[in-house]
Design a protein around this motif. Structure first.
Motif, PDB file in Angstrom:
ATOM      1  N   GLY A 120      77.111  14.609  57.905  1.00  0.00           N
ATOM      2  CA  GLY A 120      78.149  15.588  57.615  1.00  0.00           C
ATOM      3  C   GLY A 120      78.982  15.967  58.822  1.00  0.00           C
ATOM      4  O   GLY A 120      80.198  16.137  58.714  1.00  0.00           O
ATOM      5  N   VAL A 121      78.345  16.095  59.995  1.00  0.00           N
ATOM      6  CA  VAL A 121      79.079  16.505  61.191  1.00  0.00           C
ATOM      7  C   VAL A 121      80.162  15.496  61.558  1.00  0.00           C
ATOM      8  O   VAL A 121      81.339  15.873  61.734  1.00  0.00           O
ATOM      9  N   PRO A 122      79.864  14.197  61.677  1.00  0.00           N
ATOM     10  CA  PRO A 122      80.944  13.260  61.993  1.00  0.00           C
ATOM     11  C   PRO A 122      81.981  13.148  60.873  1.00  0.00           C
ATOM     12  O   PRO A 122      83.161  12.894  61.140  1.00  0.00           O
ATOM     13  N   THR A 123      81.548  13.345  59.629  1.00  0.00           N
ATOM     14  CA  THR A 123      82.510  13.298  58.524  1.00  0.00           C
ATOM     15  C   THR A 123      83.544  14.410  58.670  1.00  0.00           C
ATOM     16  O   THR A 123      84.748  14.186  58.482  1.00  0.00           O
ATOM     17  N   ALA A 124      83.082  15.616  59.016  1.00  0.00           N
ATOM     18  CA  ALA A 124      84.000  16.736  59.193  1.00  0.00           C
ATOM     19  C   ALA A 124      84.842  16.592  60.456  1.00  0.00           C
ATOM     20  O   ALA A 124      86.056  16.814  60.438  1.00  0.00           O
ATOM     21  N   GLU A 125      84.197  16.208  61.554  1.00  0.00           N
ATOM     22  CA  GLU A 125      84.910  16.121  62.828  1.00  0.00           C
ATOM     23  C   GLU A 125      85.968  15.028  62.825  1.00  0.00           C
ATOM     24  O   GLU A 125      87.061  15.199  63.372  1.00  0.00           O
ATOM     25  N   GLN A 126      85.650  13.897  62.220  1.00  0.00           N
ATOM     26  CA  GLN A 126      86.547  12.748  62.259  1.00  0.00           C
ATOM     27  C   GLN A 126      87.262  12.488  60.928  1.00  0.00           C
ATOM     28  O   GLN A 126      87.966  11.493  60.790  1.00  0.00           O
TER      29      GLN A 126
END
Length: 406
Positions: A120-126
């Motif tokens: 979820g973190v890379p999905t939101a950040e990128q």
């Protein structure tokens, strides 16, 4: 006297309303941009890498993701409105985004906290886009234990349709283990052995990146296993309701886009029929009545769509407390939306020729893309089965049974 909870609820609603406005403004901007060359891109039938980047730059992929991973944490009603807005000018890209919303949300419905953070973190950040390879009518993909990695798997097999896999940053894949478990796993786009067919060449939805994919002994790390929707209770089963709700909003958006495009042509180009005794096509009583009936039905269907968005959002807020009975009521309402939006979309995108005239059939206008898109996508699953579900609920009170289509 106002209670503290009422104040907090009101403040939260104000925040959501403000964010909803910003997101829909962004979606409207993307839709308007896509509308500038929608016909040319449809005919080119290319993989939508440029369009996917447009979605990322507008910040649309992360609107549903929870704030705990950096997403906007907005309700499903907002995401559905975004899909409807994009579909107004480009059905293919609306489908791409709709499937992303559902597939990425398995992080909430199915994954544990570690999986939610891991992906979820890379999905939101990128602003990652998620592809789909969970088509249940295809032969199931096989997952066998990786002999070299404890908890790892080796994925093999083919899916004939896999929306977004070729342009998505990651793809959710559904596979069966030897002991009959159905697992959802995450496969990044450039993973060795993940082969995209590039063979989507259908009547409509030509830029939806829905071609085949093949998995040639793809290694799945333990932290790439999300879990199983079939064992996640009523809350996890919302995955199928969300995709059906997205379909309904997609059809509503295409219908409105078709009517708006046709109306502009009727105002500027259509000629009145020689027996009409009027000077302009917009004065023809039959043209007016045809538009009037279609617009009236669309407004009614859009009202049902708004109700569906709120019902799905409320069911989602229930979380693990959601009961199967509550889930069933939402399923019936979504089935009703699927019926009316499918029927209206197919009819309206054909009927626009009756209010634009023979010259509107010229390929240079490309009005056929609206019909081709909804005619292609409404075949995803037979709408008659949705009508049967609504009728069964009306007569007997029975809820639609949970399957990968309901």
């Amino acid at each position: 006297m106002t209670t503290r909870d009422q104040v907090l609820d009101a403040a939260r609603d104000d925040v959501i309303d403000a964010a909803r406005g910003e997101v829909l403004d962004a979606a409207r901007g993307v839709a308007n941009h896509l509308g500038l060359d929608a016909l040319e891109r449809d005919r080119a039938n290319a993989e939508p890498f440029t369009e996917a980047e447009l979605l990322r730059k507008a910040g649309l992929p992360a609107v549903l993701l929870p704030t705990s991973v950096g997403g906007a944490g907005l309700p499903w009603s907002v995401a559905l409105d975004v899909v409807k807005e994009i579909a107004r000018t480009d059905g293919s890209i609306a489908q791409l985004l709709a499937y992303h919303y559902v597939n990425a949300h398995n992080l909430v419905w199915v994954a544990d906290d570690a999986g939610r953070q891991r992906w979820g973190v890379p999905t939101a950040e990128q602003q990652w886009l998620w592809g789909d390879s969970v088509n249940p009518v295809d032969p199931d993909l096989q997952l066998r234990p990786d002999p070299d990695v404890t908890g790892g798997w080796i994925l093999s097999g083919t899916k004939n349709f896999s929306t977004g896999a070729s342009v998505g940053d990651v793809t959710v894949v559904g596979g069966l283990t030897d002991d009959g478990r159905d697992l959802l796993v995450v496969v990044p786009r450039e993973t060795p052995g993940f082969v995209k067919g590039g063979d989507w060449d259908n009547l409509g939805q030509r830029l939806s990146a829905s071609g085949s994919v093949r998995f040639e002994d793809v290694r799945i790390a333990p932290d790439a296993v999300l879990g199983s929707a079939s064992t996640s209770g009523a809350f996890g089963s919302l995955v199928t309701l969300a995709i059906q709700a997205a379909f309904g909003h997609f059809y509503l958006g295409v219908t409105r886009g078709a009517l708006e495009t046709a109306a502009e042509y009727t105002r500027s180009t259509s000629r009145p029929w020689l027996l009409s005794d009027v000077q302009n096509a917009v004065e023809d009583p039959y043209v007016l009545a045809t538009y009037g009936r279609l617009v009236a039905r669309l407004r009614a269907a859009e009202a049902l769509g708004r109700s569906v968005g709120e019902s799905l959002s409320q069911a989602h807020e229930r979380g693990a407390d959601l009961t199967w009975a509550e889930r069933g009521e939402v399923a019936e309402e979504i089935a009703a939306l699927k019926v009316v939006s499918s029927d209206l979309a197919v009819e309206a995108t054909s009927t626009i020729y009756e209010v634009t005239g023979a010259r509107a059939s010229s390929n240079k206008y490309g009005f056929d893309r609206f019909w081709r898109n909804v005619r292609t996508h409404t075949l995803h699953d037979p709408v008659q089965y949705k009508a049967r579900e609504v009728g069964n609920h009306f007569l007997t009170g029975a809820h639609p049974e949970f399957t990968l289509y309901t």
